[in-house]
Write a protein that holds these residues in place. Structure first.
Motif, PDB file in Angstrom:
ATOM      1  N   ARG A 104      90.151  76.449  -0.937  1.00 35.01           N
ATOM      2  CA  ARG A 104      89.441  77.451  -0.146  1.00 35.01           C
ATOM      3  C   ARG A 104      90.281  78.702   0.077  1.00 35.01           C
ATOM      4  NH1 ARG A 104      87.811  75.031   5.412  1.00 35.01           N
ATOM      5  NH2 ARG A 104      87.168  73.340   4.023  1.00 35.01           N
ATOM      6  N   LEU A 105      91.583  78.506   0.283  1.00 34.68           N
ATOM      7  CA  LEU A 105      92.455  79.625   0.613  1.00 34.68           C
ATOM      8  C   LEU A 105      93.252  80.149  -0.586  1.00 34.68           C
ATOM      9  CD1 LEU A 105      93.804  78.285   4.027  1.00 34.68           C
ATOM     10  CD2 LEU A 105      92.134  80.113   3.676  1.00 34.68           C
ATOM     11  N   GLY A 106      93.234  79.408  -1.682  1.00 33.14           N
ATOM     12  CA  GLY A 106      93.974  79.844  -2.861  1.00 33.14           C
ATOM     13  C   GLY A 106      95.472  79.856  -2.654  1.00 33.14           C
ATOM     14  N   LEU A 107      95.999  78.887  -1.920  1.00 36.30           N
ATOM     15  CA  LEU A 107      97.425  78.848  -1.596  1.00 36.30           C
ATOM     16  C   LEU A 107      98.162  77.838  -2.465  1.00 36.30           C
ATOM     17  CD1 LEU A 107      97.274  78.898   2.314  1.00 36.30           C
ATOM     18  CD2 LEU A 107      97.818  80.804   0.796  1.00 36.30           C
ATOM     19  N   ASP A 108      99.423  78.117  -2.689  1.00 39.00           N
ATOM     20  CA  ASP A 108     100.298  77.173  -3.368  1.00 39.00           C
ATOM     21  C   ASP A 108     100.389  75.888  -2.526  1.00 39.00           C
ATOM     22  OD1 ASP A 108     102.711  76.536  -5.244  1.00 39.00           O
ATOM     23  OD2 ASP A 108     103.518  76.338  -3.213  1.00 39.00           O
ATOM     24  N   ALA A 109     100.393  74.748  -3.212  1.00 41.25           N
ATOM     25  CA  ALA A 109     100.383  73.462  -2.499  1.00 41.25           C
ATOM     26  C   ALA A 109     101.591  73.309  -1.590  1.00 41.25           C
ATOM     27  CB  ALA A 109     100.327  72.314  -3.510  1.00 41.25           C
ATOM     28  N   GLY A 110     102.760  73.713  -2.067  1.00 38.43           N
ATOM     29  CA  GLY A 110     103.972  73.588  -1.260  1.00 38.43           C
ATOM     30  C   GLY A 110     103.937  74.476  -0.029  1.00 38.43           C
ATOM     31  N   TYR A 111     103.467  75.720  -0.204  1.00 42.90           N
ATOM     32  CA  TYR A 111     103.388  76.653   0.919  1.00 42.90           C
ATOM     33  C   TYR A 111     102.400  76.154   1.965  1.00 42.90           C
ATOM     34  CZ  TYR A 111     102.548  81.037   3.431  1.00 42.90           C
ATOM     35  OH  TYR A 111     102.417  81.994   4.398  1.00 42.90           O
ATOM     36  N   LEU A 112     101.241  75.659   1.502  1.00 39.65           N
ATOM     37  CA  LEU A 112     100.251  75.132   2.431  1.00 39.65           C
ATOM     38  C   LEU A 112     100.800  73.935   3.189  1.00 39.65           C
ATOM     39  CD1 LEU A 112      97.358  74.982   3.566  1.00 39.65           C
ATOM     40  CD2 LEU A 112      96.754  73.586   1.584  1.00 39.65           C
ATOM     41  N   SER A 113     101.487  73.039   2.496  1.00 41.86           N
ATOM     42  CA  SER A 113     102.058  71.860   3.140  1.00 41.86           C
ATOM     43  C   SER A 113     103.074  72.254   4.209  1.00 41.86           C
ATOM     44  CB  SER A 113     102.703  70.961   2.088  1.00 41.86           C
ATOM     45  OG  SER A 113     103.289  69.831   2.691  1.00 41.86           O
ATOM     46  N   ARG A 114     103.883  73.253   3.917  1.00 45.83           N
ATOM     47  CA  ARG A 114     104.889  73.696   4.905  1.00 45.83           C
ATOM     48  C   ARG A 114     104.211  74.289   6.139  1.00 45.83           C
ATOM     49  NH1 ARG A 114     107.429  75.267   0.126  1.00 45.83           N
ATOM     50  NH2 ARG A 114     106.775  77.444   0.329  1.00 45.83           N
ATOM     51  N   MET A 115     103.175  75.071   5.937  1.00 41.34           N
ATOM     52  CA  MET A 115     102.464  75.634   7.090  1.00 41.34           C
ATOM     53  C   MET A 115     101.821  74.538   7.926  1.00 41.34           C
ATOM     54  SD  MET A 115     100.590  79.283   6.524  1.00 41.34           S
ATOM     55  CE  MET A 115      99.441  78.748   5.276  1.00 41.34           C
ATOM     56  N   ALA A 116     101.223  73.558   7.250  1.00 40.68           N
ATOM     57  CA  ALA A 116     100.582  72.464   7.983  1.00 40.68           C
ATOM     58  C   ALA A 116     101.608  71.677   8.796  1.00 40.68           C
ATOM     59  CB  ALA A 116      99.853  71.548   7.006  1.00 40.68           C
ATOM     60  N   LYS A 117     102.772  71.465   8.214  1.00 42.65           N
ATOM     61  CA  LYS A 117     103.822  70.727   8.936  1.00 42.65           C
ATOM     62  C   LYS A 117     104.335  71.527  10.134  1.00 42.65           C
ATOM     63  CE  LYS A 117     105.334  67.890   5.037  1.00 42.65           C
ATOM     64  NZ  LYS A 117     106.413  67.630   4.040  1.00 42.65           N
ATOM     65  N   THR A 118     104.415  72.857   9.972  1.00 47.73           N
ATOM     66  CA  THR A 118     104.822  73.703  11.089  1.00 47.73           C
ATOM     67  C   THR A 118     103.822  73.598  12.238  1.00 47.73           C
ATOM     68  OG1 THR A 118     105.963  75.288   9.668  1.00 47.73           O
ATOM     69  CG2 THR A 118     105.247  76.083  11.823  1.00 47.73           C
ATOM     70  N   LEU A 119     102.539  73.662  11.909  1.00 39.14           N
ATOM     71  CA  LEU A 119     101.506  73.547  12.934  1.00 39.14           C
ATOM     72  C   LEU A 119     101.501  72.158  13.561  1.00 39.14           C
ATOM     73  CD1 LEU A 119      98.596  75.429  11.115  1.00 39.14           C
ATOM     74  CD2 LEU A 119      99.937  76.251  13.068  1.00 39.14           C
ATOM     75  N   GLN A 120     101.815  71.136  12.761  1.00 39.91           N
ATOM     76  CA  GLN A 120     101.900  69.774  13.293  1.00 39.91           C
ATOM     77  C   GLN A 120     103.051  69.668  14.284  1.00 39.91           C
ATOM     78  OE1 GLN A 120     103.089  66.682  10.508  1.00 39.91           O
ATOM     79  NE2 GLN A 120     101.660  65.242  11.456  1.00 39.91           N
ATOM     80  N   ALA A 121     104.186  70.259  13.939  1.00 36.50           N
ATOM     81  CA  ALA A 121     105.352  70.210  14.831  1.00 36.50           C
ATOM     82  C   ALA A 121     105.084  70.945  16.140  1.00 36.50           C
ATOM     83  CB  ALA A 121     106.566  70.808  14.123  1.00 36.50           C
ATOM     84  N   GLN A 122     104.205  71.947  16.090  1.00 34.07           N
ATOM     85  CA  GLN A 122     103.863  72.700  17.298  1.00 34.07           C
ATOM     86  C   GLN A 122     102.757  72.033  18.106  1.00 34.07           C
ATOM     87  OE1 GLN A 122     102.770  76.475  15.647  1.00 34.07           O
ATOM     88  NE2 GLN A 122     104.890  77.131  15.291  1.00 34.07           N
ATOM     89  N   GLY A 123     102.233  70.923  17.602  1.00 34.94           N
ATOM     90  CA  GLY A 123     101.181  70.208  18.314  1.00 34.94           C
ATOM     91  C   GLY A 123      99.794  70.794  18.129  1.00 34.94           C
ATOM     92  N   MET A 124      99.630  71.650  17.109  1.00 31.48           N
ATOM     93  CA  MET A 124      98.337  72.288  16.871  1.00 31.48           C
ATOM     94  C   MET A 124      97.410  71.432  15.997  1.00 31.48           C
ATOM     95  SD  MET A 124      98.329  75.258  18.453  1.00 31.48           S
ATOM     96  CE  MET A 124      99.246  74.426  19.766  1.00 31.48           C
ATOM     97  N   VAL A 125      97.995  70.615  15.118  1.00 30.92           N
ATOM     98  CA  VAL A 125      97.194  69.799  14.210  1.00 30.92           C
ATOM     99  C   VAL A 125      97.789  68.402  14.131  1.00 30.92           C
ATOM    100  CG1 VAL A 125      96.585  71.835  12.821  1.00 30.92           C
ATOM    101  CG2 VAL A 125      98.468  70.358  12.082  1.00 30.92           C
TER     102      VAL A 125
END
Length: 295
Positions: free
Chosen positions: A58-79
């Protein structure tokens, strides 16, 4: 296809620079929140939950970059992330209560920003801008769709034909017999060609070309998914078929269409096809067309 002019490229880049600055996309604190635009957009797209694969497409993002963003949001308690219930190979992402609260606030601020941009315009100007934005979105969406040559037996080719058959079976008063679909060998290699239109990796249209006799080709099964109609995609597919036909040395293309497919008849006429007498006995043929590819 004509090359893109420098004037058109410059105009699009100028608009992009203005708009991204005006909405604050360059700020690390997008909409005044404590995160950049990329993370804010990812939170928005997660919505009621999605797999990382869906989000990547949907976003056209590199898999590694998307995974890093998701992990950042997880660490912040957002996801929160978990194994997808339907496929243990996929990772599913969902918003936490804090994540939903932030997205609600993000939507409020984005709405206020949009209203602030529009409030100085007169009502007629707002209507004009809204129409212009709808046109721009339609054309940019069309530009992002690729029309690719695939083997006639490829899974995406057959899936498109199955969807085409289901679609017209519901439209034809007499229904549609799938045995009328082109066979893979008719639209592969020297005998023909098959094109599939892809939007964000998803097949959204198709068209087939097969050889009738020396110098004459036939177009079959030009179809666009309901979600991608009214973009101009059918014409894109038709152009790809015509270009392929010319490259193969065909001097003319023929096709037939059903009486209920009035939009197809209008498109073919607008694209230079003239009505002719029937050239073959076809149960679903009510109108017959031909286009010369050489003077």
């Amino acid at each position: 296809m004509e090359p893109v002019s420098t004037e058109h490229v410059t105009a699009l880049r100028r608009f992009n620079r203005y708009f991204t600055r005006r909405i604050g996309a360059l700020d690390d604190h997008y909409l005044g929140q404590d995160r950049p635009l990329g993370e804010a957009r990812l939170l928005f797209e997660i919505g009621d939950g999605a797999s990382l694969r869906e989000l990547r497409g949907r976003l056209g993002l590199d898999a590694g970059y998307l995974s890093r963003m998701a992990k950042t949001l997880q660490a912040q308690g957002m996801v929160r992330m978990s194994v997808h219930p339907d496929d243990n190979r996929l990772r599913r992402v969902e918003l936490t209560p804090d994540g939903r609260t932030e997205v609600t606030e993000q939507n409020r601020r984005a709405g206020a920003l949009a209203a602030g941009l529009l409030e100085s315009l007169a009502p007629a100007q707002r209507t004009e801008l809204t129409a212009a934005l709808a046109t721009a979105q339609r054309l940019l969406r069309l530009a992002a769709i690729s029309v690719d040559l695939v083997d006639g037996a490829a899974p995406d080719a057959r899936a498109c034909l199955d969807a085409y058959a289901t679609d017209i079976d519901a439209r034809f008063p007499e229904g549609f017999d799938k045995s009328d679909l082109v066979r893979p060998e008719e639209v592969s290699g020297a005998r023909g060609a098959f094109f599939v239109a892809y939007e964000e990796g998803r097949p959204v249209g198709c068209g087939a070309l097969r050889r009738l006799r020396p110098g004459i080709g036939e177009i079959r099964h030009v179809w666009v998914h309901p979600d991608a109609r009214r973009l101009g995609l059918a014409r894109r597919i038709l152009t790809a078929l015509e270009t392929e036909a010319a490259a193969r040395g065909f001097v003319a293309l023929r096709l037939d269409t059903h009486a209920t497919l009035t939009e197809a008849q209008a498109m073919y006429r607008a694209c230079g096809y003239r009505e002719i007498d029937p050239y073959v006995d076809h149960v679903y043929g009510d109108f017959w067309f031909e286009k010369r590819l050489t003077p």
